[in-house]
Design a protein around this motif. Structure first.
Motif, PDB file in Angstrom:
ATOM      1  N   ILE A 122      21.386  67.529  17.234  1.00  0.00           N
ATOM      2  CA  ILE A 122      20.369  67.324  18.253  1.00  0.00           C
ATOM      3  C   ILE A 122      19.294  68.677  17.650  1.00  0.00           C
ATOM      4  N   GLY A 123      20.700  69.950  16.976  1.00  0.00           N
ATOM      5  CA  GLY A 123      20.238  71.114  15.758  1.00  0.00           C
ATOM      6  C   GLY A 123      19.737  70.649  14.811  1.00  0.00           C
ATOM      7  N   LEU A 124      20.669  70.210  14.502  1.00  0.00           N
ATOM      8  CA  LEU A 124      20.430  69.402  12.552  1.00  0.00           C
ATOM      9  C   LEU A 124      19.087  69.509  12.749  1.00  0.00           C
ATOM     10  N   SER A 125      18.208  68.441  13.817  1.00  0.00           N
ATOM     11  CA  SER A 125      17.473  68.066  13.722  1.00  0.00           C
ATOM     12  C   SER A 125      16.058  68.688  13.116  1.00  0.00           C
ATOM     13  N   ARG A 126      16.374  69.994  13.653  1.00  0.00           N
ATOM     14  CA  ARG A 126      15.090  70.610  12.856  1.00  0.00           C
ATOM     15  C   ARG A 126      15.452  72.038  11.809  1.00  0.00           C
ATOM     16  N   GLN A 127      16.762  71.227  10.902  1.00  0.00           N
ATOM     17  CA  GLN A 127      17.604  71.577   9.714  1.00  0.00           C
ATOM     18  C   GLN A 127      17.641  70.657   8.398  1.00  0.00           C
ATOM     19  N   LEU A 128      17.048  70.397   8.479  1.00  0.00           N
ATOM     20  CA  LEU A 128      17.085  69.603   6.950  1.00  0.00           C
ATOM     21  C   LEU A 128      16.272  69.463   6.405  1.00  0.00           C
ATOM     22  N   PHE A 142      41.419  51.963  15.299  1.00  0.00           N
ATOM     23  CA  PHE A 142      41.501  52.042  16.731  1.00  0.00           C
ATOM     24  C   PHE A 142      41.933  54.186  17.022  1.00  0.00           C
ATOM     25  N   ASN A 143      42.361  54.089  16.603  1.00  0.00           N
ATOM     26  CA  ASN A 143      42.784  55.853  16.593  1.00  0.00           C
ATOM     27  C   ASN A 143      41.965  56.791  17.267  1.00  0.00           C
ATOM     28  N   PHE A 144      40.703  56.958  16.713  1.00  0.00           N
ATOM     29  CA  PHE A 144      39.824  57.274  17.355  1.00  0.00           C
ATOM     30  C   PHE A 144      38.385  56.770  17.437  1.00  0.00           C
ATOM     31  N   PRO A 145      38.121  55.401  18.992  1.00  0.00           N
ATOM     32  CA  PRO A 145      37.408  54.162  18.763  1.00  0.00           C
ATOM     33  C   PRO A 145      36.101  55.448  19.111  1.00  0.00           C
ATOM     34  N   VAL A 146      36.028  55.817  19.275  1.00  0.00           N
ATOM     35  CA  VAL A 146      34.349  56.765  19.658  1.00  0.00           C
ATOM     36  C   VAL A 146      33.960  57.570  19.143  1.00  0.00           C
ATOM     37  N   ALA A 147      34.669  58.564  19.081  1.00  0.00           N
ATOM     38  CA  ALA A 147      34.556  59.908  18.300  1.00  0.00           C
ATOM     39  C   ALA A 147      34.211  59.520  16.833  1.00  0.00           C
ATOM     40  N   VAL A 148      34.983  59.202  15.804  1.00  0.00           N
ATOM     41  CA  VAL A 148      34.311  58.752  14.682  1.00  0.00           C
ATOM     42  C   VAL A 148      32.516  57.566  14.548  1.00  0.00           C
ATOM     43  N   TRP A 149      32.759  57.124  15.704  1.00  0.00           N
ATOM     44  CA  TRP A 149      31.333  56.199  15.558  1.00  0.00           C
ATOM     45  C   TRP A 149      30.134  57.211  15.357  1.00  0.00           C
ATOM     46  N   SER A 150      30.369  58.155  17.053  1.00  0.00           N
ATOM     47  CA  SER A 150      29.757  58.764  17.326  1.00  0.00           C
ATOM     48  C   SER A 150      29.360  60.483  15.983  1.00  0.00           C
ATOM     49  N   TRP A 151      30.497  60.515  15.530  1.00  0.00           N
ATOM     50  CA  TRP A 151      30.454  61.662  13.998  1.00  0.00           C
ATOM     51  C   TRP A 151      28.710  60.992  13.515  1.00  0.00           C
ATOM     52  N   ASN A 152      29.190  59.430  13.049  1.00  0.00           N
ATOM     53  CA  ASN A 152      28.243  59.103  12.313  1.00  0.00           C
ATOM     54  C   ASN A 152      27.195  58.981  12.683  1.00  0.00           C
ATOM     55  N   THR A 153      26.977  58.306  13.903  1.00  0.00           N
ATOM     56  CA  THR A 153      26.006  57.258  14.385  1.00  0.00           C
ATOM     57  C   THR A 153      24.314  58.709  15.121  1.00  0.00           C
ATOM     58  N   ALA A 154      25.331  60.109  15.330  1.00  0.00           N
ATOM     59  CA  ALA A 154      24.509  61.190  15.355  1.00  0.00           C
ATOM     60  C   ALA A 154      23.644  61.308  14.507  1.00  0.00           C
ATOM     61  N   ILE A 155      24.343  61.743  13.485  1.00  0.00           N
ATOM     62  CA  ILE A 155      23.562  62.385  12.681  1.00  0.00           C
ATOM     63  C   ILE A 155      22.687  61.176  11.732  1.00  0.00           C
ATOM     64  N   ALA A 156      23.509  60.020  11.733  1.00  0.00           N
ATOM     65  CA  ALA A 156      22.078  58.851  10.847  1.00  0.00           C
ATOM     66  C   ALA A 156      21.262  58.624  11.489  1.00  0.00           C
ATOM     67  N   LEU A 157      21.411  58.542  13.070  1.00  0.00           N
ATOM     68  CA  LEU A 157      19.805  58.877  13.963  1.00  0.00           C
ATOM     69  C   LEU A 157      19.514  59.868  13.710  1.00  0.00           C
ATOM     70  N   VAL A 158      19.110  60.740  13.404  1.00  0.00           N
ATOM     71  CA  VAL A 158      18.624  62.274  13.100  1.00  0.00           C
ATOM     72  C   VAL A 158      17.893  62.134  12.055  1.00  0.00           C
TER      73      VAL A 158
END
Length: 507
Positions: free
Chosen positions: A126-132, A162-178
């Motif tokens: 969210i903060g990154l969205s104003r700092q690209l 499998f070992n980080f089934p949700v965190a790694v997805w969020s790393w990529n997805t939150a930043i990619a969407l912004v």
């Protein structure tokens, strides 16, 4: 447990998984050929349907279509979707964490921590969205402006483990969407229900803020589904987390079509314990890094390089600590080590321990299976193995709780041992000598280099990733957002002349 009791327990876990999906707003999937299993009992949580090649093609098509309009939405407005996702994660943290425990076998504290990591990276994005930020630079030509700008890349394909089934997805997805990308996600076939839950929450967030829910697509299944994603020219970036073998397959295929790769692969992480170390602090850091998540983190501590003068004392302390580790059902209070993900992981661990002994190693403690919940669940005691040298076995990554103990005489030797493996993810040193700490930071060839903490437990503010066979990718914090965007160099002529660069005169 008897077969009947184990079967009943597995049915209870299945009912709980259904209830959690409903509480997260996800429809219980229709039965199919893909089975979501729980390592807690080895039983099936839910059968669901795998994506077909046609499904993958259609999902990429929808994401590519959505990208055309999503890329034009201002980044701070795109951040509204990520902000709403964070709010939903806060509201459903307990349910999602429990689903992580059911599918991945993590103890409650670690599962909650993983969902908190998702919330944290959403806040970062969210903060990154104003700092690209782009940059401007002086032009050698009068009346000209020279600058660099960053633009959305396209469809990002995310393949997670499998070992980080949700965190790694969020790393990529939150930043990619912004950044203005759309996402097609293939979770591990071992953890499809957490994938379904996260996809549901994201689409709900999109509807809540008036964004196009088609910016995120979910495909489920085995390696064939991933291969379809990797080979499609409409997928501009493939972010893949998994084994070195998987990365060696993905990278050439993406490169052959001139796509981009972001790889997070294996780790064979080491900690050096120097003579000046705070031994009590070191023991605590070592035990969590080596035994946490049953040794199934990419940043798990696998090699301990101890000064010869300290090794006997440290091994004695670690043995005492390991003997006190509570191995058991991760849903129970007080458990510190849950199950291995499956039988294949158990077989690999036993084979590695046998090889260690054949190579002159001594199994100091651990390694045995703990019979808790039926024949299909694989609980083990974390193992310590003193090794005479850093053999081929020690240079390999076994995804299980085995800690190989080596000795050294001077720090240069220890750093050389740290670096003498194919992987280069995480490393650490325990020392109270600042010179040693600085020498290690400069000398370790890993992407993560810590002082007086273990090798695992990275914060989202720093870029996460490693070198060599780890793949070279960087996710999460810092300037990792640049992987999800394309850079353009722009020259603007606001003069009435047309001078050429380098002082060239033509015509």
């Amino acid at each position: 447990m008897t077969h009947t009791v184990t079967e009943h327990f597995s049915e209870q876990l299945s009912l709980r998984a259904r209830a959690l999906l409903r509480s997260l707003g996800a429809a219980v999937p229709e039965p199919g050929t893909l089975a979501a299993r729980t390592p807690i009992s080895g039983g099936v949580l839910l059968p669901l349907t795998a994506s077909t090649p046609a499904d993958v093609d259609a999902a990429i098509g929808r994401a590519a279509t959505a990208f055309r309009s999503w890329r034009t939405v201002p980044a701070p407005v795109r951040a509204a979707l990520v902000r709403r996702l964070a709010q939903l994660l806060v509201a459903h943290q307990d349910e999602l964490a429990e689903l992580v425990t059911l599918e991945a076998g993590k103890i409650g504290a670690e599962a909650l921590g993983e969902v908190q990591e998702m919330i944290d990276v959403c806040e970062f994005a969210i903060g990154l969205s104003r700092q690209l930020y782009g940059v401007t630079m002086p032009s050698e030509r009068p009346g000209h402006r020279l600058m660099e700008t960053w633009h959305p890349l396209g469809v990002a394909g995310v393949i997670s483990a499998f070992n980080f089934p949700v965190a790694v997805w969020s790393w990529n997805t939150a930043i990619a969407l912004v950044c203005g990308d759309t996402v097609v996600w293939k979770p591990s076939e071992t953890t499809p229900l957490t994938g379904l839950a996260c996809h549901t929450l994201l689409r709900r967030a999109a509807l809540d803020v008036g964004a196009d829910p088609e910016v995120h697509q979910l495909v489920q299944g085995d390696a064939a589904v991933g291969e379809a994603l990797v080979g499609d020219t409409r997928v501009a970036l493939v972010s893949a987390t998994g084994s070195v073998r998987m990365g060696a397959t993905v990278a050439p295929r993406v490169a052959a079509r001139f796509g981009r790769c972001l790889l997070e692969l294996g780790g064979n992480n080491a900690a050096i314990v120097a003579p000046s170390a705070d031994v009590e602090l070191a023991v605590r850091g070592i035990v969590f890094a080596a035994a946490g998540t049953a040794g199934q983190r990419c940043t798990s501590l696998r090699r301990l390089i101890v000064h010869r003068s300290l090794v006997d004392e440290l091994v004695e302390r670690l043995t005492t600590a390991y003997d006190q580790l509570h191995v058991g059902n991760p849903l129970d209070d007080g458990v510190l080590v849950g199950p291995l993900i499956n039988e294949r992981a158990y077989i690999a661990m036993q084979a590695a321990l046998l090889r260690a002994q054949e190579e002159g190693g001594e199994i100091v403690c651990g390694g045995s299976r703990v019979e808790l919940i039926g024949e299909q669940a694989f609980y083990v005691r974390p193992a310590l193995a003193r090794m005479p040298r850093q053999s081929d076995l020690v240079c390999e990554e076994t995804f299980a709780p085995i800690l190989y103990i080596l000795t050294y005489d001077d720090l240069d030797e220890a750093i050389a041992l740290n670096n003498a493996v194919p992987q280069g993810l995480s490393s650490s040193i325990f020392t109270l000598d600042q010179r040693e700490a600085e020498q290690f930071i400069a000398g370790s060839d890993c992407g993560i280099t810590n002082v007086n903490i273990g090798t695992s437990g990275a914060e989202i503010g720093g870029a996460f990733g490693g070198e060599k066979h780890t793949g070279g990718g960087r996710e999460s914090g810092s300037d990792s957002w640049k992987a999800y965007m394309r850079r353009a160099t722009n020259t603007v002529n606001y003069s009435t002349e047309l001078p050429l660069a380098q002082g060239i005169h033509f015509g």
